[in-house]
Enzyme design. Structure first.
Site, PDB file in Angstrom:
ATOM      1  N   HIS A  97       0.821  -1.213   0.000  1.00 32.20           N
ATOM      2  CA  HIS A  97       0.000   0.000   0.000  1.00 32.20           C
ATOM      3  C   HIS A  97       0.852   1.259   0.000  1.00 32.20           C
ATOM      4  O   HIS A  97       0.330   2.361   0.185  1.00 32.20           O
ATOM      5  CB  HIS A  97      -0.901   0.030   1.234  1.00 32.20           C
TER       6      HIS A  97
ATOM      7  N   HIS B 240      -6.611  -4.457  -1.352  1.00 32.66           N
ATOM      8  CA  HIS B 240      -5.873  -5.711  -1.299  1.00 32.66           C
ATOM      9  C   HIS B 240      -6.068  -6.509  -2.592  1.00 32.66           C
ATOM     10  O   HIS B 240      -5.936  -7.727  -2.607  1.00 32.66           O
ATOM     11  CB  HIS B 240      -6.316  -6.553  -0.101  1.00 32.66           C
TER      12      HIS B 240
END
Length: 331
Positions: free
Chosen positions: A56, A217
């Site tokens: 991320h 994700h």
């Protein structure tokens, strides 16, 4: 699959090494490299701690520094950090005023952060703020509901600034909980994510398709739709966001267009223009803007739109100085 890496197994650790070397003015490794913390901690300031899986970046490690996070811990790609890592961050960052943990609303993150807090509850004063800004999982009965996505940046910045001003732990908890209810995010993707360990993409789209409501994700969204122009796509995101949030009297809006990893700046600014025009048409006053790649899903070609409705106090906290690897301004 071609990626700039040596092995999938060492990718995260080697990336963290490079990050710390590149940003030594802001950060250092904690003990045993279990977390990354501010190089210069402030005594008797509430420590603001967050973390999550790798993939991320620049969230969360890129937000460690003055005016934002005091420490962050990183798990394997798309995997929560372990309780041991989280405890290390707490032990490293607590300088006497306690810790506020900012946690994205995923089952793994919630479980490991709660476990870590329980294990050191006798030694540290702690509170947690759960971020759940993603509207697309609300009410569908999966896991804990709304996920924490790009709006996490807004929560971390405002709470980090409040802590820098010397606010107490209970005050920071109150600010974070109230703010979370006024932040909404929705994402769209034109491609799935290539996960290094599996060497597969999380979902596949043909040239005429896009995925609406994606997570960070690599999760597919709630619907697969025909690809369209940027104005049509962004309008669809904004309509869903505005349909899920009410405008409190006197609120001022922060509009944030975030790249998910594989979208160039020109396209993000084009999307911001469409989102800003949409908000203007509905008389939503955009007081602050942020455009860039801050909360990613590895190489996903996609973007998200975040709308945060802020009070005057929160606008002031957003404007407060910040000095991190990924976010910096003086006033």
């Amino acid at each position: 699959m071609k990626k700039f890496m040596n092995t999938a197994e060492t990718m995260v650790a080697e990336s963290m090494e490079g990050f710390v070397r590149a940003h030594q003015e802001f950060v250092v490794f904690g003990a045993e490299r279990k977390c990354i913390r501010r190089r210069h901690l402030t005594p008797n300031k509430v420590a603001i701690i967050s973390g999550g899986g790798a993939g991320h970046e620049p969230m969360h490690i890129g937000f460690v520094g003055k005016g934002m996070l005091d420490a962050a811990c990183v798990g394997h790609i798309f995997t929560s950090p372990t309780p041991s890592q989280i405890i290390s961050a707490i032990e490293e960052a607590d300088t006497g005023a306690g810790c506020l943990l900012i946690v994205k609303n995923y089952d793994g993150d919630i479980m490991n952060f709660e476990m870590a807090m329980e294990m050191v509850a006798d030694r540290h004063r702690m509170e947690a703020v759960i971020v759940s800004d993603d509207i697309e999982t609300a009410g569908i009965g999966q896991g804990r509901g709304r996920r924490g996505v790009a709006g996490t940046l807004v929560v971390e910045k405002i709470i980090g600034a409040a802590a820098e001003r010397g606010m107490a732990l209970h005050e920071l908890k109150r600010i974070g909980d109230r703010l979370n209810g006024r932040v909404r995010t929705m994402g769209v993707a034109l491609s799935g994510v290539t996960v290094p360990q599996t060497q597969r993409t999380t979902f596949s789209l043909n040239a005429a398709e896009m995925e609406m409501g994606v997570g960070i994700h690599g999760e597919p969204g709630h619907s697969r739709e025909y690809f369209s122009t940027s104005d049509v796509i962004v309008r669809r995101l904004c309509e869903t966001i505005c349909g899920d949030i009410s405008m409190p009297p006197g609120a001022k809006a922060l509009l944030f267009v975030n790249g998910l990893g594989g979208t160039p700046p020109a396209e993000l600014y084009l999307a911001y223009d469409a989102a800003h025009r949409f908000m203007e048409e509905r008389s939503i006053p955009i007081e602050r803007a942020l455009v860039g790649t801050y909360v990613t899903s590895l190489d996903m070609q996609g973007l998200s739109v975040t709308l945060a409705l802020l009070t005057d106090e929160e606008i002031s906290l957003w404007d407060s100085p910040v000095a991190t690897a990924a976010l910096r301004w003086s006033s």
